[in-house]
Scaffold this active site. Sequence first.
Site, PDB file in Angstrom:
ATOM      1  N   GLY A   1       0.795  -1.384   0.010  1.00  0.00           N
ATOM      2  CA  GLY A   1       0.095  -0.019  -0.020  1.00  0.00           C
ATOM      3  C   GLY A   1       0.597   1.149  -0.025  1.00  0.00           C
ATOM      4  N   ALA A   2       1.943   1.358  -1.041  1.00  0.00           N
ATOM      5  CA  ALA A   2       2.824   2.418  -0.960  1.00  0.00           C
ATOM      6  C   ALA A   2       2.693   3.484  -1.896  1.00  0.00           C
ATOM      7  CB  ALA A   2       4.187   1.813  -0.752  1.00  0.00           C
ATOM      8  N   ASN A   3       1.718   3.210  -2.491  1.00  0.00           N
ATOM      9  CA  ASN A   3       1.627   4.304  -3.999  1.00  0.00           C
ATOM     10  C   ASN A   3       1.216   5.460  -3.303  1.00  0.00           C
ATOM     11  OD1 ASN A   3      -0.630   2.480  -3.637  1.00  0.00           O
ATOM     12  ND2 ASN A   3      -1.724   4.371  -4.981  1.00  0.00           N
TER      13      ASN A   3
ATOM     14  N   SER B   1      -3.268   0.739  14.486  1.00  0.00           N
ATOM     15  CA  SER B   1      -3.916   2.078  14.683  1.00  0.00           C
ATOM     16  C   SER B   1      -3.952   2.045  16.117  1.00  0.00           C
ATOM     17  CB  SER B   1      -5.307   2.227  13.970  1.00  0.00           C
ATOM     18  OG  SER B   1      -6.032   3.417  14.571  1.00  0.00           O
TER      19      SER B   1
ATOM     20  N   ILE C   1       1.083   7.674   3.839  1.00  0.00           N
ATOM     21  CA  ILE C   1       2.033   7.358   4.742  1.00  0.00           C
ATOM     22  C   ILE C   1       3.095   6.449   4.069  1.00  0.00           C
ATOM     23  CG2 ILE C   1       2.448   6.360   6.812  1.00  0.00           C
ATOM     24  CD1 ILE C   1       0.018   7.469   7.947  1.00  0.00           C
ATOM     25  N   GLY C   2       2.566   5.431   3.307  1.00  0.00           N
ATOM     26  CA  GLY C   2       3.319   4.292   2.700  1.00  0.00           C
ATOM     27  C   GLY C   2       4.348   4.947   1.710  1.00  0.00           C
TER      28      GLY C   2
ATOM     29  N   TYR D   1     -13.330  -1.478  11.655  1.00  0.00           N
ATOM     30  CA  TYR D   1     -11.880  -1.086  11.730  1.00  0.00           C
ATOM     31  C   TYR D   1     -11.125  -1.325  13.101  1.00  0.00           C
ATOM     32  CZ  TYR D   1      -7.711   2.035  10.997  1.00  0.00           C
ATOM     33  OH  TYR D   1      -6.516   2.443  10.724  1.00  0.00           O
TER      34      TYR D   1
END
Length: 245
Positions: free
Chosen positions: A8-10, A140, A13-14, A163
């Site tokens: 999930g780095a695109n 979280s 924070i990633g 969540y």
Amino acid sequence: MKSVLITGANRSIGLETAKQLLERGLFVYLGSRSLEKGATAAQALKEKGLEHVQAIEIDVTNPASILSAKNIIEKEQGKLDILINNAGISGAYPQQAMDAPAEGIQEVFDTNFFGVIHVTQAFLELLKKSDSPRISNITSGLGSLTGHADPSWKYYQVKPVSYVCSKAALNAYTIVLAHELKDLPFKVNAIDPGYTATAFNQFSGPGTVESAASFIIKHTLTDEHAPTGKFYSNDIEDATEESPW
């Protein structure tokens, strides 16, 4: 050169974590469900002079996608030094325990919990080939059961069931995994980057992505004497930075 995979780095924070790790001299596999979006993000980093980055397609809910990413990294690196399980979703709102569709809760778990398990188990073989393997599960503060049971806690009223439960489960998995790997040079920790202004929360958080990424890296690039099986939070102001479980 150490290698790291960030799911999930695109964006958000990633992506900032990828940027800061590149600035520290690591080779970053920038994981993204969409290879096109990942490639765009990687190219933007390269244009800033950060060359050691490669977009890699990985959908944490798709075992075939995970295996493909693992095979690519194995072929190119032979090992993996750091896994940052960052991919996550919030789920549809409202989320009340009394009437939230079970299917919606399961969808959030598929990414936030089972996705982490699938990715971690797939990459353990490569991580074990590293001299100092690290697994950081991005969680979280809303995953703190202690917090949710305390009416004086500042986030006590914030209880989106999908969540909250998925992150609490992720924290539990982190504890168990860290225990099982305690006799190896692994460090496995749950890291809460804090309430950060991102699209994830309509930019309502007070924190910055720069601070969030720096905190993740602080508790990921650790030495052999560092703790394992901990829950660190960027919202905790004491010296330990440890969040209550």
